[in-house]
Design an enzyme around this catalytic site. Structure first.
Site, PDB file in Angstrom:
ATOM      1  CG  HIS A 187     -53.600 -19.584  -3.958  1.00 36.02           C
ATOM      2  ND1 HIS A 187     -54.526 -18.935  -3.169  1.00 36.02           N
ATOM      3  CD2 HIS A 187     -53.751 -20.921  -3.686  1.00 36.02           C
ATOM      4  CE1 HIS A 187     -55.196 -19.824  -2.459  1.00 36.02           C
ATOM      5  NE2 HIS A 187     -54.750 -21.037  -2.752  1.00 36.02           N
ATOM      6  CD  GLU A 188     -51.333 -23.804  -4.652  1.00 36.46           C
ATOM      7  OE1 GLU A 188     -51.086 -24.269  -3.518  1.00 36.46           O
ATOM      8  OE2 GLU A 188     -52.478 -23.754  -5.117  1.00 36.46           O
ATOM      9  CG  HIS A 209     -51.484 -22.630   0.578  1.00 35.26           C
ATOM     10  ND1 HIS A 209     -52.445 -22.315   1.517  1.00 35.26           N
ATOM     11  CD2 HIS A 209     -52.160 -22.859  -0.588  1.00 35.26           C
ATOM     12  CE1 HIS A 209     -53.639 -22.350   0.961  1.00 35.26           C
ATOM     13  NE2 HIS A 209     -53.503 -22.674  -0.316  1.00 35.26           N
ATOM     14  CG  HIS A 234     -45.444 -24.985   6.453  1.00 32.85           C
ATOM     15  ND1 HIS A 234     -44.545 -25.803   5.789  1.00 32.85           N
ATOM     16  CD2 HIS A 234     -45.625 -25.561   7.673  1.00 32.85           C
ATOM     17  CE1 HIS A 234     -44.211 -26.796   6.577  1.00 32.85           C
ATOM     18  NE2 HIS A 234     -44.843 -26.676   7.719  1.00 32.85           N
TER      19      HIS A 234
END
Length: 229
Positions: free
Chosen positions: A98-99, A102, A106
């Site tokens: 999940h991270e 991100h 980006h």
């Protein structure tokens, strides 16, 4: 004793947040006991996902705390908590993925993430200034009282907007994570189902937080309306 009926909105919001927090903790704890078939840790999964997507300039590092995982776009770091970094559980791999979602947002210029980043200073300032302005407006008796109250409500609205923009950012990161884990074969199908459960529970905390903020905003509008009357 006088009871402000608008407190009901605050209590409902608090109850929703407590239920969501309980749900994510119980779901994470459940799947943190399930070891993935390959034995890869959260760190291993994050490094592999970043390499697979050519994000060689993004670092993975350990941070202290429980469920303090986050991606920092300023330093391009995927920060994994104690329960994720070195754990070979299904839950840890899901959170790490999940991270990394991100980080992919980006790198790919995902618009809602950019909007959320731009809203951070506005939301922080708004949340700090809102209550002092409203309280001052409620206690003074002058023509500027209504202006101060409305300005405070406007400031609080900025933090609510931030919460709302956060929702698609978090949902999209989870969607990217689940897709990568399934398509890459990093996890078996039943293990991917486990990560879905963990990330769905985590997403509910953001929904709950947004709902609580909206209820608080409604309460402030009601209070401001009473004062103006």
């Amino acid at each position: 004793m006088y009871f402000d009926s608008t407190y009901i909105l605050v209590l409902i919001g608090a109850a929703i947040c407590m239920l969501a927090s309980s749900r994510v903790n119980s779901t994470f704890n459940r799947y943190s006991q399930v070891r993935n078939h390959s034995g890869m840790t959260g760190r291993d999964a994050a490094v592999r996902i970043l390499q697979m997507n050519g994000l060689n300039d993004v670092m993975v590092q350990h941070v202290s705390g429980n469920l303090t995982d986050h991606y920092d776009p300023r330093t391009k770091t995927v920060n994994l908590s104690d329960a994720t970094y070195g754990s070979p559980s299904v839950a840890a791999v899901g959170v790490a993925a999940h991270e990394c979602g991100h980080a992919l947002q980006h790198a790919r210029g995902y618009v809602p993430l950019s909007i959320r980043g731009a809203l951070v200073p506005v939301a922080n300032l708004g949340s700090m200034a809102a209550w002092p302005l409203i309280i001052i407006g409620l206690f003074i008796h002058s023509s500027s009282a209504a202006f101060l109250i409305n300005l405070g409500i406007l400031c609080f609205s900025a933090s609510v907007l931030f919460q709302l923009v956060t929702l698609p950012v978090e949902f999209n990161a989870s969607s990217r994570a689940i897709h990568i884990l399934g398509e890459s074969g990093m996890l078996y199908e039943e293990e991917v189902d486990g990560t879905k459960a963990v990330l769905k529970a985590a997403a509910l905390t953001y929904v709950a937080s947004a709902a609580a903020s909206i209820m608080q905003l409604l309460r402030l509008i009601m209070i401001g309306g009473r004062r103006n009357d």
